[in-house]
Design a protein around this motif. Structure first.
Motif, PDB file in Angstrom:
ATOM      1  N   VAL A 125       7.099 -14.786 -11.346  1.00 59.79           N
ATOM      2  CA  VAL A 125       5.781 -15.314 -11.738  1.00 59.79           C
ATOM      3  C   VAL A 125       5.157 -14.415 -12.810  1.00 59.79           C
ATOM      4  CG1 VAL A 125       3.498 -16.010 -10.904  1.00 59.79           C
ATOM      5  CG2 VAL A 125       5.486 -16.212  -9.404  1.00 59.79           C
ATOM      6  N   PRO A 126       4.891 -14.950 -13.995  1.00 61.90           N
ATOM      7  CA  PRO A 126       4.262 -14.122 -15.020  1.00 61.90           C
ATOM      8  C   PRO A 126       2.776 -13.896 -14.712  1.00 61.90           C
ATOM      9  CG  PRO A 126       4.586 -16.356 -15.831  1.00 61.90           C
ATOM     10  CD  PRO A 126       5.166 -16.317 -14.456  1.00 61.90           C
ATOM     11  N   GLY A 127       2.217 -12.844 -15.261  1.00 62.23           N
ATOM     12  CA  GLY A 127       0.779 -12.581 -15.065  1.00 62.23           C
ATOM     13  C   GLY A 127       0.530 -11.332 -14.256  1.00 62.23           C
ATOM     14  N   PHE A 128      -0.560 -10.647 -14.599  1.00 65.95           N
ATOM     15  CA  PHE A 128      -0.873  -9.353 -13.996  1.00 65.95           C
ATOM     16  C   PHE A 128      -1.581  -9.456 -12.648  1.00 65.95           C
ATOM     17  CE2 PHE A 128      -0.627  -5.478 -16.739  1.00 65.95           C
ATOM     18  CZ  PHE A 128       0.349  -5.992 -17.570  1.00 65.95           C
ATOM     19  N   ILE A 129      -2.483 -10.460 -12.547  1.00 66.22           N
ATOM     20  CA  ILE A 129      -3.428 -10.466 -11.423  1.00 66.22           C
ATOM     21  C   ILE A 129      -2.702 -10.584 -10.085  1.00 66.22           C
ATOM     22  CG2 ILE A 129      -5.430 -11.656 -10.424  1.00 66.22           C
ATOM     23  CD1 ILE A 129      -6.172 -12.513 -13.272  1.00 66.22           C
ATOM     24  N   LEU A 130      -1.814 -11.580  -9.985  1.00 63.82           N
ATOM     25  CA  LEU A 130      -1.134 -11.819  -8.697  1.00 63.82           C
ATOM     26  C   LEU A 130      -0.215 -10.658  -8.336  1.00 63.82           C
ATOM     27  CD1 LEU A 130      -0.701 -13.679  -6.356  1.00 63.82           C
ATOM     28  CD2 LEU A 130       1.041 -14.900  -7.664  1.00 63.82           C
ATOM     29  N   GLN A 131       0.520 -10.135  -9.335  1.00 65.09           N
ATOM     30  CA  GLN A 131       1.435  -9.018  -9.032  1.00 65.09           C
ATOM     31  C   GLN A 131       0.645  -7.783  -8.588  1.00 65.09           C
ATOM     32  OE1 GLN A 131       4.698  -6.208 -11.113  1.00 65.09           O
ATOM     33  NE2 GLN A 131       4.659  -8.251 -11.945  1.00 65.09           N
ATOM     34  N   THR A 132      -0.521  -7.567  -9.225  1.00 58.38           N
ATOM     35  CA  THR A 132      -1.363  -6.433  -8.813  1.00 58.38           C
ATOM     36  C   THR A 132      -1.772  -6.580  -7.350  1.00 58.38           C
ATOM     37  OG1 THR A 132      -2.222  -6.310 -11.056  1.00 58.38           O
ATOM     38  CG2 THR A 132      -3.485  -5.149  -9.367  1.00 58.38           C
ATOM     39  N   LEU A 133      -2.258  -7.780  -6.979  1.00 54.09           N
ATOM     40  CA  LEU A 133      -2.749  -7.995  -5.607  1.00 54.09           C
ATOM     41  C   LEU A 133      -1.628  -7.883  -4.580  1.00 54.09           C
ATOM     42  CD1 LEU A 133      -5.196 -10.977  -6.271  1.00 54.09           C
ATOM     43  CD2 LEU A 133      -5.864  -8.696  -5.519  1.00 54.09           C
ATOM     44  N   THR A 134      -0.482  -8.517  -4.855  1.00 55.30           N
ATOM     45  CA  THR A 134       0.592  -8.524  -3.839  1.00 55.30           C
ATOM     46  C   THR A 134       1.285  -7.156  -3.736  1.00 55.30           C
ATOM     47  OG1 THR A 134       2.052  -9.499  -5.492  1.00 55.30           O
ATOM     48  CG2 THR A 134       1.069 -11.006  -3.919  1.00 55.30           C
ATOM     49  N   SER A 135       1.447  -6.478  -4.885  1.00 55.38           N
ATOM     50  CA  SER A 135       2.092  -5.149  -4.792  1.00 55.38           C
ATOM     51  C   SER A 135       1.163  -4.160  -4.094  1.00 55.38           C
ATOM     52  CB  SER A 135       2.494  -4.638  -6.182  1.00 55.38           C
ATOM     53  OG  SER A 135       1.367  -4.497  -7.002  1.00 55.38           O
ATOM     54  N   ALA A 136      -0.145  -4.259  -4.395  1.00 60.13           N
ATOM     55  CA  ALA A 136      -1.105  -3.356  -3.734  1.00 60.13           C
ATOM     56  C   ALA A 136      -1.133  -3.627  -2.226  1.00 60.13           C
ATOM     57  CB  ALA A 136      -2.492  -3.530  -4.337  1.00 60.13           C
ATOM     58  N   LEU A 137      -1.058  -4.902  -1.845  1.00 59.50           N
ATOM     59  CA  LEU A 137      -1.056  -5.259  -0.415  1.00 59.50           C
ATOM     60  C   LEU A 137       0.175  -4.667   0.279  1.00 59.50           C
ATOM     61  CD1 LEU A 137      -2.150  -7.030   1.992  1.00 59.50           C
ATOM     62  CD2 LEU A 137      -0.543  -8.776   1.209  1.00 59.50           C
ATOM     63  N   THR A 138       1.328  -4.818  -0.358  1.00 59.46           N
ATOM     64  CA  THR A 138       2.577  -4.322   0.248  1.00 59.46           C
ATOM     65  C   THR A 138       2.526  -2.795   0.399  1.00 59.46           C
ATOM     66  OG1 THR A 138       3.697  -6.121  -0.895  1.00 59.46           O
ATOM     67  CG2 THR A 138       5.090  -4.420   0.062  1.00 59.46           C
ATOM     68  N   ILE A 139       2.100  -2.128  -0.677  1.00 59.70           N
ATOM     69  CA  ILE A 139       2.048  -0.654  -0.632  1.00 59.70           C
ATOM     70  C   ILE A 139       1.013  -0.201   0.407  1.00 59.70           C
ATOM     71  CG2 ILE A 139       1.492   1.419  -1.991  1.00 59.70           C
ATOM     72  CD1 ILE A 139       2.561  -0.232  -4.442  1.00 59.70           C
ATOM     73  N   GLY A 140      -0.123  -0.890   0.443  1.00 60.37           N
ATOM     74  CA  GLY A 140      -1.169  -0.548   1.424  1.00 60.37           C
ATOM     75  C   GLY A 140      -0.662  -0.696   2.852  1.00 60.37           C
ATOM     76  N   LEU A 141       0.046  -1.794   3.112  1.00 56.72           N
ATOM     77  CA  LEU A 141       0.602  -2.011   4.463  1.00 56.72           C
ATOM     78  C   LEU A 141       1.643  -0.942   4.802  1.00 56.72           C
ATOM     79  CD1 LEU A 141       1.062  -5.897   4.617  1.00 56.72           C
ATOM     80  CD2 LEU A 141      -0.387  -4.517   6.106  1.00 56.72           C
ATOM     81  N   PHE A 142       2.430  -0.569   3.793  1.00 57.08           N
ATOM     82  CA  PHE A 142       3.470   0.445   4.002  1.00 57.08           C
ATOM     83  C   PHE A 142       2.838   1.784   4.397  1.00 57.08           C
ATOM     84  CE2 PHE A 142       6.267   3.786   2.249  1.00 57.08           C
ATOM     85  CZ  PHE A 142       7.419   3.508   2.962  1.00 57.08           C
ATOM     86  N   ILE A 143       1.784   2.162   3.676  1.00 59.81           N
ATOM     87  CA  ILE A 143       1.113   3.442   3.987  1.00 59.81           C
ATOM     88  C   ILE A 143       0.460   3.359   5.371  1.00 59.81           C
ATOM     89  CG2 ILE A 143      -0.763   5.006   3.274  1.00 59.81           C
ATOM     90  CD1 ILE A 143       0.010   4.260   0.363  1.00 59.81           C
ATOM     91  N   ALA A 144      -0.145   2.188   5.669  1.00 58.48           N
ATOM     92  CA  ALA A 144      -0.762   2.010   6.993  1.00 58.48           C
ATOM     93  C   ALA A 144       0.295   2.165   8.090  1.00 58.48           C
ATOM     94  CB  ALA A 144      -1.416   0.634   7.073  1.00 58.48           C
ATOM     95  N   ALA A 145       1.482   1.603   7.848  1.00 59.03           N
ATOM     96  CA  ALA A 145       2.560   1.712   8.838  1.00 59.03           C
ATOM     97  C   ALA A 145       2.986   3.170   9.027  1.00 59.03           C
ATOM     98  CB  ALA A 145       3.752   0.856   8.406  1.00 59.03           C
ATOM     99  N   LEU A 146       3.074   3.900   7.911  1.00 65.25           N
ATOM    100  CA  LEU A 146       3.449   5.329   8.000  1.00 65.25           C
ATOM    101  C   LEU A 146       2.461   6.098   8.867  1.00 65.25           C
ATOM    102  CD1 LEU A 146       4.325   6.307   4.301  1.00 65.25           C
ATOM    103  CD2 LEU A 146       5.914   6.058   6.187  1.00 65.25           C
ATOM    104  N   VAL A 147       1.168   5.807   8.652  1.00 67.52           N
ATOM    105  CA  VAL A 147       0.119   6.562   9.359  1.00 67.52           C
ATOM    106  C   VAL A 147       0.056   6.135  10.832  1.00 67.52           C
ATOM    107  CG1 VAL A 147      -2.371   7.022   9.456  1.00 67.52           C
ATOM    108  CG2 VAL A 147      -1.205   6.944   7.253  1.00 67.52           C
ATOM    109  N   VAL A 148       0.031   4.806  11.055  1.00 67.77           N
ATOM    110  CA  VAL A 148      -0.111   4.305  12.432  1.00 67.77           C
ATOM    111  C   VAL A 148       1.090   4.698  13.290  1.00 67.77           C
ATOM    112  CG1 VAL A 148      -0.248   2.187  13.836  1.00 67.77           C
ATOM    113  CG2 VAL A 148      -1.650   2.428  11.782  1.00 67.77           C
ATOM    114  N   GLU A 149       2.280   4.593  12.703  1.00 69.94           N
ATOM    115  CA  GLU A 149       3.496   4.912  13.464  1.00 69.94           C
ATOM    116  C   GLU A 149       3.789   6.413  13.484  1.00 69.94           C
ATOM    117  OE1 GLU A 149       5.085   2.574  15.091  1.00 69.94           O
ATOM    118  OE2 GLU A 149       3.997   0.878  14.239  1.00 69.94           O
TER     119      GLU A 149
END
Lengths: 347, 327
Positions: A143-167
């Motif tokens: 999918v071309p475009g900055f907005i969607l990739q910014t939101l989905t990559s930030a969500l994935t990275i945020g969840l990953f960091i949350a998992a590191l901390v919670v676990e």
């Protein structure tokens, strides 16, 4: 600064191809606007996405009256994702602003719903990370475009960091610091797929996670001395210094660079990983000539300095010495750069 | 003559016209060396001073209780004299002089805090900030430095904040909800002062960041006050009127008069966000209970998409029109 024809000669490609790319940039600027307009649209899509997530959750829990909404939420997310991607990929050239905003909101909220639904169902944040990563990877690829990739990559990275901390995963800081390395590599050696939004999300993962977790009272979870992170930051500093070195010819500038190397090594060794990560972003901004990174780096550094006071890892005396030493080194480097500039001007 | 930009290089990379190994060299060719050299000089100086000053403050925080009053005053006063004399010697026209003046201004505040601590003056915190602002005012008036004016504004803003919290609100001279409006007004006055000074030919005040920071923070105060009214947390209807007036005034100036597109975009963003907030309040006023909440979220989603899309459309159309007019 270089003109299209001069760049074409250096790259040994047809100048008309570069002109075509520059014309595409103008067209893209008319279609998606400068970075601050895109930032406004990202915020708009994020707010609308939150409302849509609210709709998805309310729709499944209230309308179907289910006690375990994990799977229904995932199904709703998949439907939204299919609709969003269809709108974005079909007739990609003729997208209106409203249609694009709607599609981006649908796809971003869908990614969150799928991750949330599966994470809730399996009671595992790691499953949520993978569930977010799959659509995020597809979006980055197709999918071309900055907005969607910014939101989905930030969500994935945020969840990953949350998992590191919670676990309570060991070596959290080291793992998060790797994001900085990957982001830097993606920006300096970009693949043919447009991954700049993902690279920028990775670059800011460590400093922003410190801010978010700090505001939640979990700051110490990702702080610490982290020798491996320090080593990585020193290596990155050196790599960036070598990058600058390649473009230098005058003796004065090379002397400045030797001083810069010493400063970089010392800063990487004495500063805590959070501080050296932000300094790295500032150096990267200089290497790339990126104003966005420069502004963000300076703002993060100001925040970092104010927050460092409350860091429990070191005593105030140690922190004071670290900061004064780093400041003096930076001022020495400034004096050397001024000296080199003056010498060059005299020549 | 048109120059290649960094974003063009990424597009060239996607088209495989630049190889991964050549990309770094291409970045160096495309970069504006003059601009980035100047930026690097300024960033190094600012970061160096910021680290050293923070380190000094941390050192005092660590050692404070053990130091004699004489030692405290001696260290701060020597540093103050050195930075102030250094600023006079170098001159505020130069970057180093400006940095030294800002450092001296910060040390005035530190000195006042120590006086309050050692002599137990019993003064309220706001008095410290008022005295601080008054003491650095003469330096600021004679300086030709936007950074120094900004330092004065931050001190004055903090004085106004602490005065509201410690005096005006407890004495019921001011309602808590009006504080944001008054602070926003202070920042708007500062913005007006900045614009007037630039128009009058004070070119050292013309750095564009001063406009954007004042506009962003000033509008944020009006926005928060108006949102508080919308959500009935507290506040008055005139908060909304003030936000709309500030928005309209900003549009007239930054679109009509000076054609500053980033400033205009910032105002449009605040306008759009406020419309989303109002929409959210209205939707959940009507549809807060039971099954209706599902429709509430659906309506709110559509509303937010419409507002964000409307903002995007407006900005892109105006931007394209500006580019066409500029040729």
């Amino acid at each position: 600064m270089i003109e299209a024809s001069a760049l074409a000669a250096k790259l040994d490609v047809d100048a008309s191809l570069i002109s075509q790319v520059m014309a595409a940039r103008d067209q893209n600027l008319d279609r998606s606007g400068p970075w601050y307009v895109q930032a406004i649209l990202v915020i708009g899509a994020w707010i609308a996405g939150c409302a849509l997530i609210g709709f998805g959750v309310a729709f499944t829990t209230i309308s179907f009256n289910v006690d375990e909404p994990g799977i229904p939420i995932t199904v709703v997310g998949l439907v939204f994702l299919a609709c969003g991607l269809f709108l974005l990929l079909a007739d990609a050239e003729a997208k209106g602003v409203f249609r694009q905003q709607f599609a981006v909101t649908l796809a971003a909220a869908a990614t969150a719903l799928i991750a949330g639904g599966l994470g809730f169902e399996t009671e595992s944040l790691w499953v949520a990370v993978i569930a977010a990563m799959v659509p995020a990877a597809f979006i980055a690829w197709k999918v071309p475009g900055f907005i969607l990739q910014t939101l989905t990559s930030a969500l994935t990275i945020g969840l990953f960091i949350a998992a590191l901390v919670v676990e309570e995963v060991p070596y959290q800081l080291t793992i998060i610091s790797l994001a900085l390395v990957i982001g830097t590599v993606l920006l300096l050696y970009p693949p043919r797929i447009e991954l700049r939004p993902t690279a920028i999300s990775l670059l800011f993962a460590a400093p922003l996670s410190t801010i978010v977790l700090g505001s939640l009272g979990l700051g110490t979870a990702v702080e610490g001395s982290g020798w491996f992170s320090r080593a990585m930051h020193i290596a990155l500093f050196l790599w960036l210094v070598i990058t600058i070195w390649r473009g230098l010819e005058s003796r004065e500038k090379q002397i400045v660079l030797i001083v810069l190397t010493i400063v970089a090594l010392t800063l990487g060794a004495i500063m805590p990983p959070g501080g050296s990560a932000v300094l790295l972003i500032i150096v990267l901004a200089y290497v790339l000539g990126s104003r966005l990174l420069a502004v963000a780096g300076i703002l993060l550094e100001a925040y970092y300095l104010s927050r460092f006071y409350y860091d429990l890892e070191f005593t105030l005396l140690t922190k004071s010495m670290m900061l004064v030493a780093a400041g003096v080194l930076l001022l020495v480097l400034w004096a050397f750069t001024m000296w080199a500039a003056k010498r060059e001007a005299e020549k | 003559m048109r120059f290649v930009e960094l974003s063009d290089l990424y597009r060239l990379r996607s088209a495989d016209l630049v190889g991964a190994s050549t990309f770094r060299d291409a970045v160096a060719w495309v970069r504006d060396d003059g601009f980035w050299s100047l930026w690097a000089h300024r960033a190094l100086l600012a970061l160096g001073f910021a680290h050293v000053l923070s380190g000094i403050i941390f050192f005092f925080a660590y050692n404070w209780a053990d130091m004699s009053p004489f030692a405290k005053f001696a260290v701060i006063e020597v540093a103050l004299v050195v930075t102030a004399v250094g600023a006079i010697f170098v001159g505020s026209g130069k970057l180093v002089g400006q940095a030294l003046l800002v450092a001296a201004s910060v040390l005035v505040g530190v000195l006042l805090a120590v006086i309050g601590q050692v002599y137990q003056t019993g003064a309220d915190v706001f008095e410290l900030f008022v005295a601080w602002a008054l003491l650095i005012l003469p330096w600021t008036l004679f300086s030709r430095s936007a950074a120094q004016w900004f330092t004065l504004l931050v001190v004055a803003y903090t004085a106004a904040c602490t005065y509201s919290i410690q005096v005006a609100i407890p004495m019921k001279w001011l309602e808590a909800e009006s504080t944001a409006l008054l602070l926003g007004a202070l920042l708007t006055v500062a913005l007006g002062f900045r614009e007037t000074a630039v128009q009058a030919g004070f070119s050292w005040m013309a750095s564009i960041w001063t406009r954007y920071i004042l506009l962003f923070v000033g509008m944020a105060h009006f926005f928060v006050a108006a949102c508080a009214y919308v959500f009935e947390l507290d506040g008055h209807f005139y908060s909304v009127i003030i936000l709309v007036a500030a928005f309209a005034g900003g549009i007239i100036l930054y679109r009509g008069r000076w054609s500053d597109f980033p400033a205009f975009s910032l105002l449009v963003a605040y306008g759009g966000l406020f419309l989303m907030v109002v929409g959210g309040r209205l939707v959940f006023e009507i549809m807060a209970d039971g099954d209706a909440v599902v429709f509430g979220f659906a309506l709110l989603t559509l509303w937010c998409i419409s507002v964000a899309g409307g903002m995007g459309k407006l900005l892109l159309v105006l931007r394209a029109s500006d580019r066409r007019s500029a040729g």
